[in-house]
Each structure stands twice: as structure tokens, then as C-alpha cells.
Scaffold this motif. Sequence first.
Motif, PDB file in Angstrom:
ATOM      1  N   ASN A  68       0.836  -1.196   0.000  1.00 63.10           N
ATOM      2  CA  ASN A  68       0.000   0.000   0.000  1.00 63.10           C
ATOM      3  C   ASN A  68       0.883   1.263   0.000  1.00 63.10           C
ATOM      4  O   ASN A  68       1.604   1.529   0.958  1.00 63.10           O
ATOM      5  N   VAL A  69       0.816   2.015  -1.094  1.00 58.22           N
ATOM      6  CA  VAL A  69       1.718   3.158  -1.265  1.00 58.22           C
ATOM      7  C   VAL A  69       1.430   4.272  -0.251  1.00 58.22           C
ATOM      8  O   VAL A  69       2.354   4.908   0.256  1.00 58.22           O
ATOM      9  N   ASP A  70       0.157   4.464   0.076  1.00 60.55           N
ATOM     10  CA  ASP A  70      -0.178   5.515   1.043  1.00 60.55           C
ATOM     11  C   ASP A  70       0.395   5.194   2.426  1.00 60.55           C
ATOM     12  O   ASP A  70       0.905   6.075   3.125  1.00 60.55           O
ATOM     13  N   GLU A  71       0.307   3.915   2.793  1.00 61.97           N
ATOM     14  CA  GLU A  71       0.877   3.508   4.081  1.00 61.97           C
ATOM     15  C   GLU A  71       2.398   3.641   4.071  1.00 61.97           C
ATOM     16  O   GLU A  71       3.006   4.063   5.061  1.00 61.97           O
ATOM     17  N   LEU A  72       2.986   3.281   2.955  1.00 60.28           N
ATOM     18  CA  LEU A  72       4.434   3.401   2.805  1.00 60.28           C
ATOM     19  C   LEU A  72       4.864   4.869   2.923  1.00 60.28           C
ATOM     20  O   LEU A  72       5.824   5.201   3.632  1.00 60.28           O
ATOM     21  N   VAL A  73       4.136   5.746   2.244  1.00 62.24           N
ATOM     22  CA  VAL A  73       4.448   7.186   2.293  1.00 62.24           C
ATOM     23  C   VAL A  73       4.302   7.703   3.724  1.00 62.24           C
ATOM     24  O   VAL A  73       5.145   8.470   4.210  1.00 62.24           O
ATOM     25  N   MET A  74       3.271   7.255   4.422  1.00 64.21           N
ATOM     26  CA  MET A  74       3.054   7.706   5.804  1.00 64.21           C
ATOM     27  C   MET A  74       4.231   7.288   6.695  1.00 64.21           C
ATOM     28  O   MET A  74       4.723   8.081   7.511  1.00 64.21           O
ATOM     29  N   MET A  75       4.686   6.063   6.478  1.00 60.18           N
ATOM     30  CA  MET A  75       5.819   5.544   7.236  1.00 60.18           C
ATOM     31  C   MET A  75       7.081   6.392   6.958  1.00 60.18           C
ATOM     32  O   MET A  75       7.838   6.724   7.872  1.00 60.18           O
ATOM     33  N   ARG A 132      12.445  10.007  -1.793  1.00 59.48           N
ATOM     34  CA  ARG A 132      11.658   8.774  -1.971  1.00 59.48           C
ATOM     35  C   ARG A 132      10.157   9.062  -1.815  1.00 59.48           C
ATOM     36  O   ARG A 132       9.341   8.527  -2.559  1.00 59.48           O
ATOM     37  N   ILE A 133       9.811   9.908  -0.849  1.00 57.47           N
ATOM     38  CA  ILE A 133       8.403  10.287  -0.655  1.00 57.47           C
ATOM     39  C   ILE A 133       7.867  10.920  -1.942  1.00 57.47           C
ATOM     40  O   ILE A 133       6.786  10.574  -2.426  1.00 57.47           O
ATOM     41  N   ILE A 134       8.643  11.813  -2.514  1.00 58.18           N
ATOM     42  CA  ILE A 134       8.219  12.509  -3.734  1.00 58.18           C
ATOM     43  C   ILE A 134       8.113  11.528  -4.903  1.00 58.18           C
ATOM     44  O   ILE A 134       7.147  11.579  -5.679  1.00 58.18           O
ATOM     45  N   GLN A 135       9.071  10.611  -5.017  1.00 61.71           N
ATOM     46  CA  GLN A 135       9.000   9.586  -6.075  1.00 61.71           C
ATOM     47  C   GLN A 135       7.712   8.793  -5.985  1.00 61.71           C
ATOM     48  O   GLN A 135       7.153   8.360  -6.990  1.00 61.71           O
ATOM     49  N   LEU A 136       7.249   8.588  -4.761  1.00 60.41           N
ATOM     50  CA  LEU A 136       6.048   7.774  -4.551  1.00 60.41           C
ATOM     51  C   LEU A 136       4.767   8.597  -4.680  1.00 60.41           C
ATOM     52  O   LEU A 136       3.675   8.092  -4.478  1.00 60.41           O
ATOM     53  N   GLY A 137       4.917   9.873  -4.988  1.00 60.79           N
ATOM     54  CA  GLY A 137       3.749  10.725  -5.171  1.00 60.79           C
ATOM     55  C   GLY A 137       3.282  11.393  -3.896  1.00 60.79           C
ATOM     56  O   GLY A 137       2.209  11.992  -3.858  1.00 60.79           O
ATOM     57  N   GLY A 138       4.082  11.296  -2.841  1.00 66.85           N
ATOM     58  CA  GLY A 138       3.723  11.919  -1.574  1.00 66.85           C
ATOM     59  C   GLY A 138       4.362  13.280  -1.399  1.00 66.85           C
ATOM     60  O   GLY A 138       5.078  13.757  -2.281  1.00 66.85           O
ATOM     61  N   TYR A 150      14.032   1.685  11.735  1.00 68.18           N
ATOM     62  CA  TYR A 150      14.435   1.314  10.369  1.00 68.18           C
ATOM     63  C   TYR A 150      14.450  -0.200  10.179  1.00 68.18           C
ATOM     64  O   TYR A 150      14.179  -0.689   9.088  1.00 68.18           O
ATOM     65  N   LYS A 151      14.742  -0.919  11.236  1.00 65.23           N
ATOM     66  CA  LYS A 151      14.699  -2.385  11.157  1.00 65.23           C
ATOM     67  C   LYS A 151      13.265  -2.843  10.840  1.00 65.23           C
ATOM     68  O   LYS A 151      13.044  -3.724  10.006  1.00 65.23           O
ATOM     69  N   LYS A 152      12.300  -2.212  11.478  1.00 70.79           N
ATOM     70  CA  LYS A 152      10.891  -2.515  11.230  1.00 70.79           C
ATOM     71  C   LYS A 152      10.524  -2.183   9.781  1.00 70.79           C
ATOM     72  O   LYS A 152       9.846  -2.945   9.095  1.00 70.79           O
ATOM     73  N   MET A 153      10.983  -1.019   9.317  1.00 71.69           N
ATOM     74  CA  MET A 153      10.702  -0.600   7.938  1.00 71.69           C
ATOM     75  C   MET A 153      11.346  -1.537   6.923  1.00 71.69           C
ATOM     76  O   MET A 153      10.805  -1.780   5.843  1.00 71.69           O
ATOM     77  N   LEU A 154      12.500  -2.058   7.290  1.00 70.84           N
ATOM     78  CA  LEU A 154      13.203  -2.992   6.418  1.00 70.84           C
ATOM     79  C   LEU A 154      12.373  -4.271   6.253  1.00 70.84           C
ATOM     80  O   LEU A 154      12.191  -4.782   5.142  1.00 70.84           O
ATOM     81  N   GLU A 155      11.839  -4.739   7.368  1.00 70.88           N
ATOM     82  CA  GLU A 155      11.016  -5.956   7.324  1.00 70.88           C
ATOM     83  C   GLU A 155       9.734  -5.723   6.540  1.00 70.88           C
ATOM     84  O   GLU A 155       9.291  -6.592   5.782  1.00 70.88           O
ATOM     85  N   LEU A 156       9.146  -4.544   6.704  1.00 71.43           N
ATOM     86  CA  LEU A 156       7.879  -4.243   6.019  1.00 71.43           C
ATOM     87  C   LEU A 156       8.046  -4.086   4.508  1.00 71.43           C
ATOM     88  O   LEU A 156       7.107  -4.328   3.746  1.00 71.43           O
ATOM     89  N   THR A 157       9.230  -3.645   4.075  1.00 73.44           N
ATOM     90  CA  THR A 157       9.414  -3.391   2.641  1.00 73.44           C
ATOM     91  C   THR A 157      10.106  -4.559   1.923  1.00 73.44           C
ATOM     92  O   THR A 157      10.140  -4.598   0.685  1.00 73.44           O
ATOM     93  N   LYS A 158      10.611  -5.487   2.688  1.00 70.90           N
ATOM     94  CA  LYS A 158      11.346  -6.635   2.120  1.00 70.90           C
ATOM     95  C   LYS A 158      10.465  -7.377   1.106  1.00 70.90           C
ATOM     96  O   LYS A 158       9.314  -7.690   1.400  1.00 70.90           O
ATOM     97  N   ASP A 159      11.029  -7.624  -0.055  1.00 65.48           N
ATOM     98  CA  ASP A 159      10.322  -8.319  -1.152  1.00 65.48           C
ATOM     99  C   ASP A 159       9.094  -7.559  -1.665  1.00 65.48           C
ATOM    100  O   ASP A 159       8.336  -8.094  -2.468  1.00 65.48           O
ATOM    101  N   LYS A 160       8.873  -6.337  -1.184  1.00 64.81           N
ATOM    102  CA  LYS A 160       7.691  -5.583  -1.618  1.00 64.81           C
ATOM    103  C   LYS A 160       8.081  -4.315  -2.370  1.00 64.81           C
ATOM    104  O   LYS A 160       7.509  -4.002  -3.399  1.00 64.81           O
TER     105      LYS A 160
END
Length: 168
Positions: A12-19, A70-76, A119-129
Motif C-alpha cells: 500500500n503506497v499511502d501507508e508506505l508514504v506515511m511511514m 523517496r516520498i516525492i517519487q512515490l507521489g507523496g 528502520y529495522k521494522k521498515m526494512l522488514e515491512l518493505t522486504k520483497d515488496k
Amino acid sequence: MGSRGREIVGMNVDELVMMLRKAYCDEWLAYYQYWVGAKVVKGPMKEAAIAELTQHATEELMHADMVALRIIQLGGVPVTKPEDWYKLTNCGYDAPDDPFIKKILQQNIAGEQCAISTYKKMLELTKDKDQVTYNMVLTILQQEVEHEEDLQALLEDFDLMMAAMKGA
Ligand code: MG
Ligand code: FE
Ligand code: FE
């Protein structure tokens, strides 16, 4: 915003941008805590601390830059009001009101430890995604790990020096 670049994100890009916006606030607060800490710090080994704190301030600002892009690349949109940094931050801000070097080092070590966990949490959330964000987060995490170690080594030297002075 790159449309294909946004399409390949497998989450979910919106959730990613929020993070990312929250991490962006952390970076600005970390930057300022280091920057002003380097100005006010007092005590033995002050020069070594100033050099390290100043270097870390520069690196936190670079992190803010990377996250903003990165936020801007994602449209945020990166957070535009400093007053929102306090509302969105994960790790908060610890004012260096006690300028004693040991206290400042301890405050910034705690900040780095929070950054590492975040950042460790963010790494796990974005892994393979989302490999692009994953790669950026990994780069930042590597530097936060380095920051923690730099400060802990400095604190260790400080404690050793104080112990040696007591023993003399
Ligand atoms: Mg360093
Ligand atoms: Fe950082
Ligand atoms: Fe850091």
C-alpha cells in the motif's frame, strides 16, 4: 511522480508514504539534536564529541534528503511544517539542556537505538515488496548502526579516562 515506479511497489503506497513521512520527521529532529548538541556540549573530551556530533548531524540531514526524495517519487509530500515533526516522530526529541558530555552522548545513543529499531521494522515491512525503499532504508540503517557504535565508543573512552583520573 513516476507512474511505473509507483506501480511496481508491492504494498500500500499511502501507508508506505506515511511511514516515510514519520521517518522524515525523525531525521530532522535527530539532525537538530546533534547540531545544537555540538554547540552546547561541555566537559572533558569535548573536541572529540563536537567532531562526532557534527558529522552525525550532517548525516542525519542526508537521511532526511534521501527520505524526502523517496516520498516525492512515490507521489507523496514531505512534511512541510516543523510543528508537525513533533506530531509524527517515532523517536521524539531530547533537548540537550544538560550540556555535560556524558549526558549528551547518552541522549544521542538512545536516539540512535530508537532509529535502529524503527528502520529495522521498515526494512522488514518493505522486504520483497519495495526494493527501492528497502535499499534506501538499508543504507540509512547501516549508518545508524555506525552512529550508535561511534557514540558508545566515545562514551567508553570518556568513562575510561574518568576512571584513570580517579585512580591517579
Ligand atoms: Mg561517526
Ligand atoms: Fe538518520
Ligand atoms: Fe543516526
